[in-house]
Every structure is written in structure tokens, then in C-alpha cells.
Design an enzyme around this catalytic site. Sequence first.
Site, mmCIF file in Angstrom:
data_model
loop_
_atom_site.group_PDB
_atom_site.id
_atom_site.type_symbol
_atom_site.label_atom_id
_atom_site.label_comp_id
_atom_site.label_asym_id
_atom_site.label_seq_id
_atom_site.Cartn_x
_atom_site.Cartn_y
_atom_site.Cartn_z
ATOM 1 N N GLY A 32 0.809 -1.212 0.000
ATOM 2 C CA GLY A 32 0.000 0.000 0.000
ATOM 3 C C GLY A 32 0.840 1.259 0.000
ATOM 4 O O GLY A 32 2.035 1.230 -0.274
ATOM 5 N N LEU A 34 0.519 3.606 -2.200
ATOM 6 C CA LEU A 34 0.961 3.419 -3.584
ATOM 7 C C LEU A 34 1.476 4.721 -4.194
ATOM 8 O O LEU A 34 0.999 5.807 -3.869
ATOM 9 C CB LEU A 34 -0.202 2.867 -4.421
ATOM 10 C CG LEU A 34 -0.840 1.571 -3.896
ATOM 11 C CD1 LEU A 34 -1.989 1.141 -4.814
ATOM 12 C CD2 LEU A 34 0.184 0.464 -3.763
ATOM 13 N N HIS A 35 2.450 4.579 -5.073
ATOM 14 C CA HIS A 35 3.032 5.732 -5.770
ATOM 15 C C HIS A 35 3.235 5.347 -7.239
ATOM 16 O O HIS A 35 2.817 4.255 -7.663
ATOM 17 C CB HIS A 35 4.345 6.159 -5.103
ATOM 18 C CG HIS A 35 5.299 5.016 -4.864
ATOM 19 N ND1 HIS A 35 5.895 4.320 -5.878
ATOM 20 C CD2 HIS A 35 5.729 4.429 -3.711
ATOM 21 C CE1 HIS A 35 6.668 3.380 -5.378
ATOM 22 N NE2 HIS A 35 6.574 3.409 -4.052
ATOM 23 N N HIS A 38 4.427 1.831 -8.097
ATOM 24 C CA HIS A 38 3.381 0.798 -8.105
ATOM 25 C C HIS A 38 2.489 0.958 -9.332
ATOM 26 O O HIS A 38 2.059 -0.025 -9.938
ATOM 27 C CB HIS A 38 2.496 0.917 -6.857
ATOM 28 C CG HIS A 38 3.222 0.712 -5.565
ATOM 29 N ND1 HIS A 38 3.470 1.741 -4.676
ATOM 30 C CD2 HIS A 38 3.742 -0.402 -5.002
ATOM 31 C CE1 HIS A 38 4.106 1.261 -3.627
ATOM 32 N NE2 HIS A 38 4.295 -0.021 -3.790
ATOM 33 N N LYS A 150 13.377 -2.001 -8.197
ATOM 34 C CA LYS A 150 14.008 -1.251 -7.107
ATOM 35 C C LYS A 150 14.385 -2.195 -5.970
ATOM 36 O O LYS A 150 15.435 -2.066 -5.363
ATOM 37 C CB LYS A 150 13.080 -0.151 -6.593
ATOM 38 C CG LYS A 150 13.840 0.760 -5.661
ATOM 39 C CD LYS A 150 12.947 1.744 -4.985
ATOM 40 C CE LYS A 150 13.285 1.768 -3.537
ATOM 41 N NZ LYS A 150 12.266 1.189 -2.697
ATOM 42 N N SER A 186 9.629 5.546 -3.437
ATOM 43 C CA SER A 186 9.472 4.564 -2.367
ATOM 44 C C SER A 186 8.452 5.105 -1.379
ATOM 45 O O SER A 186 8.407 6.311 -1.126
ATOM 46 C CB SER A 186 10.813 4.376 -1.648
ATOM 47 O OG SER A 186 10.619 3.746 -0.393
ATOM 48 N N SER A 187 7.645 4.201 -0.822
ATOM 49 C CA SER A 187 6.694 4.648 0.196
ATOM 50 C C SER A 187 7.447 5.249 1.375
ATOM 51 O O SER A 187 6.963 6.149 2.053
ATOM 52 C CB SER A 187 5.854 3.464 0.675
ATOM 53 O OG SER A 187 5.273 2.822 -0.435
#
Length: 284
Positions: A32, A34-35, A38, A150, A186-187
Site C-alpha cells: 500500500g 501506492l506511488h 506501483h 528497485k 518509495s513509500s
Amino acid sequence: MVQIVKTIQEVRETVKAWKRAGDQVALVPTMGFLHEGHQSLMNAAKAANARVVVSIFVNPMQFGPTEDLASYPRDLDKDQLLCQQSGVDLIFHPDADEMYSPDFCSFVDMTGLTEGLCGSSRPVHFRGVCTVVSKLFNIVQPDRAYFGQKDAQQLAVIRRMVRDLNIDVQVIGCPIIREQDGLAKSSRNSYLNREERQAALCLHAAIQSGQQLIQNGAKDCQKIITQMSALINQQPLAKIDYISIVDAETLIPVEQITRSVLCAMAVYIGKTRLIDNFIFEIPN
Ligand code: PAF
């Protein structure tokens, strides 16, 4: 809006109906928050499969006791919106007790590949990843599953797990997506304050310098790593966890660049641990 289901049974019933209709099914496993990274996985999944399931599950098993499980960022409403935009068909968002019964005691573990790189400072991490990803594969039974480059070690580990355990899924790796200034999406970037966000650019600077050195013919991995480390050490907020150059498939450290390699790093910026990498391909 794309439907969110919380139970394994609901996912199974939905996917079975799709398969009966002849649809190919993709899985994009996520935690989750998300960026665009994703989103690139979801878009690739949608382009090649009639149906896409996104799992959103912050998997407790892959966090060590001192890691950021409790503070890991969450935003289900935004996640749902991004999934909708990418044409995702179903979100699987189980609670921890749906995935792990109180007497859960079966694990998927791997030696070798999981011991170096991130595995050195995160000893339980890949056991948690392998266990949850194999559970997700068993629950969704996708034709294809999409993972970001990544997390290069994770991708190599999952490819190996799928090969070793004869799991009937095609694993697709997708390129790293970066911010305009080069920071890999990255989250965990959301943990960085303004000063740290600026400092975090040293990872990409080191990546670029490593790539340049190899392109210019440098072969001695220790020398390349020393130069990359020097760049990062100029940044007072940065502390290197590791920088390694390894065989892209076996993840065994390489001394001289004579074949395709993965150069991977983890660097703390303040308290936030960030990773980045590049692959240098030498055609066989
Ligand atoms: O990469 C991640 O977000 C996680 O490690 C994964 C693959 C979803 C397993 O929890």
C-alpha cells in the site's frame, strides 16, 4: 470504484469466475501507500492481462523487531483511487489474522540469496517476503506477478523461489521509477523531512557515478565501491548500510566486472533506510 475485499474466499471466488471466462489474471503484491512505481506495475499488469488483482497488506512477518511496522505509511483511500485509475479489477486487503492464524507455523525460507545485501541487516525479512508472496500466489493463483526492480534482491529471491518450488506463475520485473531529481520512488520517502529529502539525492548521485565508472571501463569492483562510498560519505545525514556489486542472478559478490552485475546499496538518511541499484548488462 474498484472493489476492496478482505477475505481469501472472496478473492478465490472472483478469480475462479474470471478464469472460467478465459481471462488471464495478474497479481501486483504491495504494502500500500501506492506511488508511481506501483502504478507502473499496475499499468504493465493491465496491458498484458484481462484482470488485475492488487494486494495491499503490510506484512508483519517481514519486519524485524526494531523496524518500522507500526509507523509504515497507510492511505487506503488514495490507494483505491490509484488502482481505479490503472484499471485494477480487485483489491485484496486482508487483516493480519486473515493471513496468519494464531497457530501459524509454516514458512518459506531460502538460504544463500537472502543472506547478503539487505539480508545481512534484515535477517528475518526475506523469510517473511517468501512466505507472504507464496501465500498470495496460492490465494490468487495469478498467471503473472509484477515486482519492481528497485527491490532487486527481492525480485531475484522471488524468481528463485518460483523456480525452486515450481510455482506456476510468470514473474515480471519492472524498471525503477524515479522522482524528477533522481530519487527512486518509495513509500518510505514519506519519512524524510526537507533536509533529509535533499540529502537522499546522494544515493542517485552514487548510482550515476558507479554507472559512469563502469561505462568508462572500470573493472575493479572494490575501487568502484570506494568511489561511490566517498560520494555518499560527503553527506553528513547519510550512513551507508552496504554498497555491493554482485552477480545479477546469484547475488554472489563479484571482484571484476566481466559479466552482467547488479550494483545495490542501502543507505540510512537519518533514521530512514533507503535502497537503490542499477544493473550493468554485458551481453553473453
Ligand atoms: O515489495 C513489497 O512491497 C513487499 O515486500 C511485498 C512483495 C508486497 C511482500 O509483502
